[in-house]
Design a protein around this motif. Structure first.
Motif, short mmCIF file in Angstrom:
data_model
loop_
_atom_site.label_atom_id
_atom_site.label_comp_id
_atom_site.label_asym_id
_atom_site.label_seq_id
_atom_site.Cartn_x
_atom_site.Cartn_y
_atom_site.Cartn_z
N MET A 94 0.84 -1.18 0.00
CA MET A 94 0.00 0.00 0.00
C MET A 94 0.89 1.24 0.00
N SER A 95 0.56 2.18 -0.87
CA SER A 95 1.32 3.42 -0.98
C SER A 95 0.53 4.57 -0.38
N ARG A 96 1.25 5.57 0.10
CA ARG A 96 0.62 6.80 0.61
C ARG A 96 0.63 7.83 -0.52
N ILE A 97 -0.55 8.33 -0.85
CA ILE A 97 -0.70 9.26 -1.96
C ILE A 97 -1.40 10.52 -1.49
N LEU A 98 -0.81 11.67 -1.86
CA LEU A 98 -1.39 12.97 -1.56
C LEU A 98 -1.98 13.53 -2.84
N PRO A 137 13.16 15.35 -2.49
CA PRO A 137 13.57 14.88 -3.83
C PRO A 137 13.21 13.43 -4.15
N GLU A 138 12.91 12.63 -3.13
CA GLU A 138 12.53 11.22 -3.38
C GLU A 138 11.06 11.07 -3.76
N LEU A 139 10.27 12.13 -3.60
CA LEU A 139 8.84 12.08 -3.85
C LEU A 139 8.55 12.02 -5.35
N THR A 140 7.72 11.07 -5.76
CA THR A 140 7.29 10.97 -7.14
C THR A 140 6.11 11.93 -7.34
N ILE A 141 6.14 12.68 -8.44
CA ILE A 141 5.12 13.70 -8.70
C ILE A 141 4.43 13.41 -10.02
N LEU A 142 3.11 13.45 -9.98
CA LEU A 142 2.27 13.25 -11.16
C LEU A 142 1.32 14.43 -11.24
N SER A 164 -10.55 8.66 -17.51
CA SER A 164 -11.41 7.64 -16.91
C SER A 164 -10.78 7.16 -15.60
N VAL A 165 -11.56 6.45 -14.81
CA VAL A 165 -11.04 5.84 -13.58
C VAL A 165 -9.88 4.90 -13.93
N ALA A 166 -10.04 4.13 -14.99
CA ALA A 166 -8.97 3.22 -15.41
C ALA A 166 -7.71 3.99 -15.79
N ASP A 167 -7.87 5.12 -16.47
CA ASP A 167 -6.71 5.93 -16.88
C ASP A 167 -5.92 6.42 -15.67
N ILE A 168 -6.60 6.95 -14.67
CA ILE A 168 -5.88 7.51 -13.51
C ILE A 168 -5.27 6.39 -12.68
N ARG A 169 -5.96 5.26 -12.57
CA ARG A 169 -5.39 4.13 -11.84
C ARG A 169 -4.13 3.62 -12.53
N THR A 170 -4.14 3.58 -13.86
CA THR A 170 -2.97 3.14 -14.62
C THR A 170 -1.82 4.13 -14.47
N ALA A 171 -2.13 5.43 -14.55
CA ALA A 171 -1.10 6.47 -14.41
C ALA A 171 -0.43 6.40 -13.04
N VAL A 172 -1.24 6.20 -12.00
CA VAL A 172 -0.70 6.09 -10.64
C VAL A 172 0.15 4.82 -10.52
N ALA A 173 -0.35 3.71 -11.03
CA ALA A 173 0.41 2.45 -10.97
C ALA A 173 1.75 2.58 -11.70
N ASP A 174 1.75 3.23 -12.86
CA ASP A 174 2.98 3.44 -13.62
C ASP A 174 3.97 4.31 -12.83
N ALA A 175 3.46 5.38 -12.22
CA ALA A 175 4.33 6.28 -11.45
C ALA A 175 4.94 5.55 -10.26
N LEU A 176 4.13 4.76 -9.56
CA LEU A 176 4.63 4.02 -8.41
C LEU A 176 5.61 2.94 -8.82
N ALA A 177 5.35 2.29 -9.95
CA ALA A 177 6.26 1.25 -10.45
C ALA A 177 7.60 1.87 -10.84
N LYS A 231 8.92 4.49 -9.55
CA LYS A 231 9.61 4.86 -8.30
C LYS A 231 10.36 3.66 -7.74
N LYS A 232 9.75 2.48 -7.82
CA LYS A 232 10.36 1.27 -7.25
C LYS A 232 11.58 0.84 -8.05
N THR A 233 11.61 1.12 -9.34
CA THR A 233 12.73 0.69 -10.18
C THR A 233 13.86 1.73 -10.21
N SER A 234 13.59 2.93 -9.70
CA SER A 234 14.66 3.94 -9.75
C SER A 234 15.54 3.91 -8.52
#
Length: 125
Positions: A1-5, A74-79, A107-120, A122-125
């Motif tokens: 689970m991620s914390r999102i603002l 600086p570690e915070l991912t921004i979308l 769409s709901v699917a679009d924002i969920r995908t964008a968030v998942a991509d951003a979080l993914a 972050k994990k690989t960087s």
């Protein structure tokens, strides 16, 4: 689970995005504008996995928020989110600190995908 603002001056957008992202099990905090979001970031020592912010907001817009957040956390991912082409243009110079810009309406699917991509990313960087 991620914390999102989530920062957006439109209550309906905060609710929609918050619910959509919460479907994936994330812990959601919301702010009505960039100034409030920055206060929340500072109070929490930047301990969020993602800042998802609208660009066009009163008091402090999303670009000013992104610049302050990237400077202080600086570690915070921004979308970013925007429904305005000129605002998207303003964000194009922020590639070094912003993961992506999501264009409204989405769409709901679009924002969920964008968030998942951003979080993914972050994990690989």
């Amino acid at each position: 689970m991620s914390r999102i603002l989530i920062a957006d001056d439109e209550e309906s957008m905060r609710l929609l995005v918050g619910r959509a992202i919460a479907m994936d099990g994330h812990d959601i905090t919301t702010a009505e504008d960039g100034s409030e979001a920055l206060e929340i970031l500072v109070e929490n020592d930047g301990r969020f996995d993602l800042l998802l912010t609208d660009i066009k907001m009163p008091i402090m817009d999303g670009i000013a928020l992104a610049l302050a957040a990237a400077r202080d956390f600086p570690e915070l991912t921004i979308l970013l989110m925007t429904g305005y082409a000129d605002q998207r243009e303003r964000a194009s110079g922020l590639d070094a600190i912003v993961h992506d810009v999501v264009t409204k309406p989405f769409s709901v699917a679009d924002i969920r995908t964008a968030v998942a991509d951003a979080l993914a990313a972050k994990k690989t960087s």
